[in-house]
Design a protein around this motif. Structure first.
Motif, PDB file in Angstrom:
ATOM      1  N   ALA A   5      10.531   7.056  -5.884  1.00 52.61           N
ATOM      2  CA  ALA A   5      11.093   6.495  -4.880  1.00 52.61           C
ATOM      3  C   ALA A   5      12.306   5.439  -5.505  1.00 52.61           C
ATOM      4  O   ALA A   5      13.387   5.163  -5.040  1.00 52.61           O
ATOM      5  CB  ALA A   5      10.319   5.591  -3.881  1.00 52.61           C
ATOM      6  N   GLY A   6      12.085   4.806  -6.597  1.00 53.53           N
ATOM      7  CA  GLY A   6      12.592   3.894  -7.251  1.00 53.53           C
ATOM      8  C   GLY A   6      14.074   4.319  -7.489  1.00 53.53           C
ATOM      9  O   GLY A   6      15.179   3.838  -7.441  1.00 53.53           O
TER      10      GLY A   6
ATOM     11  N   SER B  16       1.362   6.665  -9.963  1.00 52.30           N
ATOM     12  CA  SER B  16       2.769   6.433  -9.957  1.00 52.30           C
ATOM     13  C   SER B  16       3.221   5.994  -8.626  1.00 52.30           C
ATOM     14  O   SER B  16       4.174   6.280  -7.901  1.00 52.30           O
ATOM     15  CB  SER B  16       3.869   7.627 -10.193  1.00 52.30           C
ATOM     16  N   SER B  17       1.964   5.525  -7.713  1.00 53.22           N
ATOM     17  CA  SER B  17       2.243   5.308  -6.284  1.00 53.22           C
ATOM     18  C   SER B  17       1.394   3.866  -5.946  1.00 53.22           C
ATOM     19  O   SER B  17       0.197   3.927  -6.024  1.00 53.22           O
ATOM     20  CB  SER B  17       1.828   6.447  -5.503  1.00 53.22           C
ATOM     21  N   SER B  18       2.310   2.934  -5.754  1.00 57.45           N
ATOM     22  CA  SER B  18       1.524   1.730  -5.350  1.00 57.45           C
ATOM     23  C   SER B  18       0.619   1.823  -3.937  1.00 57.45           C
ATOM     24  O   SER B  18      -0.371   1.449  -3.741  1.00 57.45           O
ATOM     25  CB  SER B  18       2.581   0.614  -5.135  1.00 57.45           C
TER      26      SER B  18
ATOM     27  N   THR C 196      10.096  -1.945 -10.453  1.00 56.53           N
ATOM     28  CA  THR C 196      11.260  -1.069  -9.896  1.00 56.53           C
ATOM     29  C   THR C 196      12.495  -1.671  -9.924  1.00 56.53           C
ATOM     30  O   THR C 196      13.530  -1.318 -10.319  1.00 56.53           O
ATOM     31  CB  THR C 196      10.810  -0.559  -8.260  1.00 56.53           C
TER      32      THR C 196
ATOM     33  N   ASP D  67       8.244   5.721 -14.242  1.00 55.60           N
ATOM     34  CA  ASP D  67       7.886   5.465 -12.984  1.00 55.60           C
ATOM     35  C   ASP D  67       6.311   5.107 -13.060  1.00 55.60           C
ATOM     36  O   ASP D  67       5.970   3.928 -12.428  1.00 55.60           O
ATOM     37  CB  ASP D  67       7.958   6.615 -12.178  1.00 55.60           C
TER      38      ASP D  67
ATOM     39  N   ARG E 114       6.475   1.459 -14.461  1.00 62.78           N
ATOM     40  CA  ARG E 114       6.987   0.291 -13.534  1.00 62.78           C
ATOM     41  C   ARG E 114       5.914   0.188 -12.201  1.00 62.78           C
ATOM     42  O   ARG E 114       5.944  -1.035 -11.643  1.00 62.78           O
ATOM     43  CB  ARG E 114       8.358   0.460 -12.938  1.00 62.78           C
ATOM     44  N   THR E 115       5.393   1.313 -11.794  1.00 68.04           N
ATOM     45  CA  THR E 115       4.265   0.991 -10.724  1.00 68.04           C
ATOM     46  C   THR E 115       3.043   0.262 -11.381  1.00 68.04           C
ATOM     47  O   THR E 115       2.739  -0.669 -10.524  1.00 68.04           O
ATOM     48  CB  THR E 115       3.818   2.446 -10.491  1.00 68.04           C
TER      49      THR E 115
ATOM     50  N   ALA F  23       6.549   3.068  -1.658  1.00 69.06           N
ATOM     51  CA  ALA F  23       5.452   2.959  -2.686  1.00 69.06           C
ATOM     52  C   ALA F  23       5.027   4.575  -3.228  1.00 69.06           C
ATOM     53  O   ALA F  23       3.931   4.475  -3.286  1.00 69.06           O
ATOM     54  CB  ALA F  23       4.542   2.024  -2.210  1.00 69.06           C
ATOM     55  N   VAL F  24       5.988   4.996  -3.332  1.00 69.00           N
ATOM     56  CA  VAL F  24       5.375   6.616  -3.896  1.00 69.00           C
ATOM     57  C   VAL F  24       6.104   7.092  -5.225  1.00 69.00           C
ATOM     58  O   VAL F  24       7.164   6.389  -5.319  1.00 69.00           O
ATOM     59  CB  VAL F  24       5.956   7.679  -2.809  1.00 69.00           C
TER      60      VAL F  24
ATOM     61  N   ASN G 249       4.624  -3.097 -10.723  1.00 74.11           N
ATOM     62  CA  ASN G 249       4.556  -3.368  -9.336  1.00 74.11           C
ATOM     63  C   ASN G 249       3.146  -3.742  -8.580  1.00 74.11           C
ATOM     64  O   ASN G 249       3.068  -4.775  -7.855  1.00 74.11           O
ATOM     65  CB  ASN G 249       4.956  -2.098  -8.389  1.00 74.11           C
TER      66      ASN G 249
HETATM   67  N1  ASP Z   1       6.586   4.594  -7.927  1.00 70.29           N
HETATM   68  C1  ASP Z   1       6.854   3.434  -7.358  1.00 70.29           C
HETATM   69  C2  ASP Z   1       5.712   2.554  -6.648  1.00 70.29           C
HETATM   70  O1  ASP Z   1       5.109   3.224  -5.924  1.00 70.29           O
HETATM   71  C3  ASP Z   1       8.175   2.985  -6.809  1.00 70.29           C
HETATM   72  C4  ASP Z   1       9.122   3.515  -7.707  1.00 70.29           C
HETATM   73  O2  ASP Z   1       9.769   2.779  -8.722  1.00 70.29           O
HETATM   74  O3  ASP Z   1       9.515   4.550  -7.762  1.00 70.29           O
HETATM   75  O4  ASP Z   1       5.619   1.501  -6.644  1.00 70.29           O
END
Ligand code: ASP
Length: 437
Positions: free
Chosen positions: A364-365, A281-283, A320, A394, A397-398, A360-361, A401
């Protein structure tokens, strides 16, 4: 016996992690066992990946920028990158709004369920709200001020300051272009070698990926909230996932149209990074692997990956922004509000900006979602409605991303004449490493 390809190993690790946790939750000691003895390995794995992020950006971006030879090609690539990022984000938000308006998942939530969810997650949601409030109180130019660190060692000390490190690296690279070639060469050679070492470290970390994702997924299963609440939120989650799937389709189409890479070569090239994005879950944590895959497996030259991908990991979050649009309208529907066209257009603008501002953690979104809600006049208490399913969404979506960053880097590379033949075709993970053009 032929060694299983990396993506299969990762998938197997994920599946076994889920099964293992499901079995262990049947025992009274199961949850504690996973928390004490399995989860730490997942944390170590993510930390190892994050550890690489700052040195990787420094080394590869400095080298990438200085390889550009002149400032005009840097600004041309910069402009193309930002423009493409914004366009894909607007497409993503529009898809999200389209899906949520057609399916109307919020209409299915009864008043009892709504109260139950607000009751259950109100506290957690409040924390996110306070975080967002702090961000909102800052002046309009704060984002610009935050871009320029006052101390590079301090900036490198926190992965959330990635944009500051990027700023420093680009600035340093520009300096390197402007000094005489003879003086610049040893510095370039140093960063070249530094970069190779970092890439080798990523290889080593990836050997542990199947075990790392096993631990991460097992820990997630035991920490997941109750199944009834999930059911109530099923339609909403489905809308987000449907929108995200459509967005992946958009990338495939864009990549195919602009670069002639077939869907299978694109997806198989970026696959391991997608799986890692899903698991972590972290870009930001996924960035090292995204860079390696795009460079080695999709043929994008390092001058482009080193510039486009670190920036993308921090500012381009199509998944996100799509999620924020769906979530905002869903909450409005659940509270019986009718959003005007103007309000929905406002959501396109704020979700685009909020996703740029999201770190990107994990999670965060959702913090930045508060800003989208506030702007559209939707009750922030609604955050509590969607809290239960935020983590799985999450993860999804990550993944989007990261896929978006890869797709844009391929398109920018093509437009700059920097898309070459991949060093490695598809799923062959036993390739010779560290080849330089
Ligand atoms: N976790 C997502 C990311 O790191 C950010 C988010 O949408 O919370 O890309």
């Amino acid at each position: 016996m032929k060694k299983l390809a990396l993506h299969w190993q990762i998938l197997l690790g994920m599946a076994l992690g889920v099964v293992f946790a499901l079995v262990l939750t049947n025992f009274s000691w199961g949850d504690d066992f996973i928390g004490d003895w399995i989860k730490p390995f997942g944390t170590i794995f993510i930390n190892a990946l994050k550890l690489i992020a700052v040195p990787l950006i420094l080394a590869s971006l400095i080298k990438g920028v200085s390889d550009l030879k002149d400032i005009s090609s840097l600004s041309q690539m910069g402009l193309r990158t930002i423009l493409t990022y914004v366009i894909t984000t607007v497409i993503a938000v529009s898809i999200g709004l389209g899906v949520v308006n057609v399916v109307k998942p919020g209409a299915t939530i009864g008043e009892d369920t709504r109260d139950e969810l607000v009751e259950a997650y109100g506290g957690d949601a409040e924390l996110k709200r306070q975080d967002a409030q702090r961000q909102k109180e800052a002046g309009p130019l704060q984002a610009l001020v935050d871009l320029v660190p006052e101390n590079i060692i301090g900036a490198s000390g926190d992965n959330r300051n990635m944009l500051q490190v990027i700023f420093f690296a680009i600035f340093f690279g520009i300096g390197l272009i402007l000094i005489p070639e003879k003086t610049a060469q040893p510095v370039k050679d140093f960063f070249d070698g530094f970069n190779e070492v970092i890439l080798k470290m990523i290889d080593l970390i990836m050997l542990a990926a199947p075990y790392g994702v096993f631990a991460l997924l097992a820990a997630l299963v035991v920490e997941a909230p109750s199944a009834d609440l999930f059911a109530a939120l099923g339609m909403y989650a489905l809308c987000v996932v449907l929108g995200l799937a459509l967005m992946i389709g958009v990338y495939i189409l864009l990549v195919w149209t602009f670069t002639r890479h077939t869907p299978s070569s694109f997806l198989s090239g970026i696959g391991p990074a997608q799986l890692l994005a899903f698991s972590t879950s972290s870009s930001a944590a996924t960035l090292p692997v995204t860079m390696e895959r795009v460079e080695e497996h999709l043929g994008v030259k390092r001058e482009v990956t080193s510039f486009v991908l670190p920036i993308g990991a921090t500012i381009n979050m199509d998944g996100t922004s799509l999620y924020q649009a769906v979530a905002a309208v869903f909450i409005a529907q659940a509270f019986g509000m009718d959003l005007s066209l103007g309000a929905q257009l406002g959501i396109i603008a704020t979700a685009t900006l909020a996703s740029i501002g999201s770190a990107a953690v994990p999670g965060a979104g959702m913090v930045m979602l508060v800003i989208v809600l506030a702007q559209a006049g939707i009750p922030e208490a609604g955050l509590a409605l969607i809290f239960a399913v935020d983590r799985p969404l999450d993860m999804c979506r990550t993944t989007v991303n990261v896929t978006g960053d890869a797709a844009v880097s391929m398109m920018v590379a093509k437009s700059q004449g920097k898309l070459g033949v991949p060093h490695v075709k598809d799923w062959d993970d036993n390739y010779p490493k560290n080849k330089e053009e």
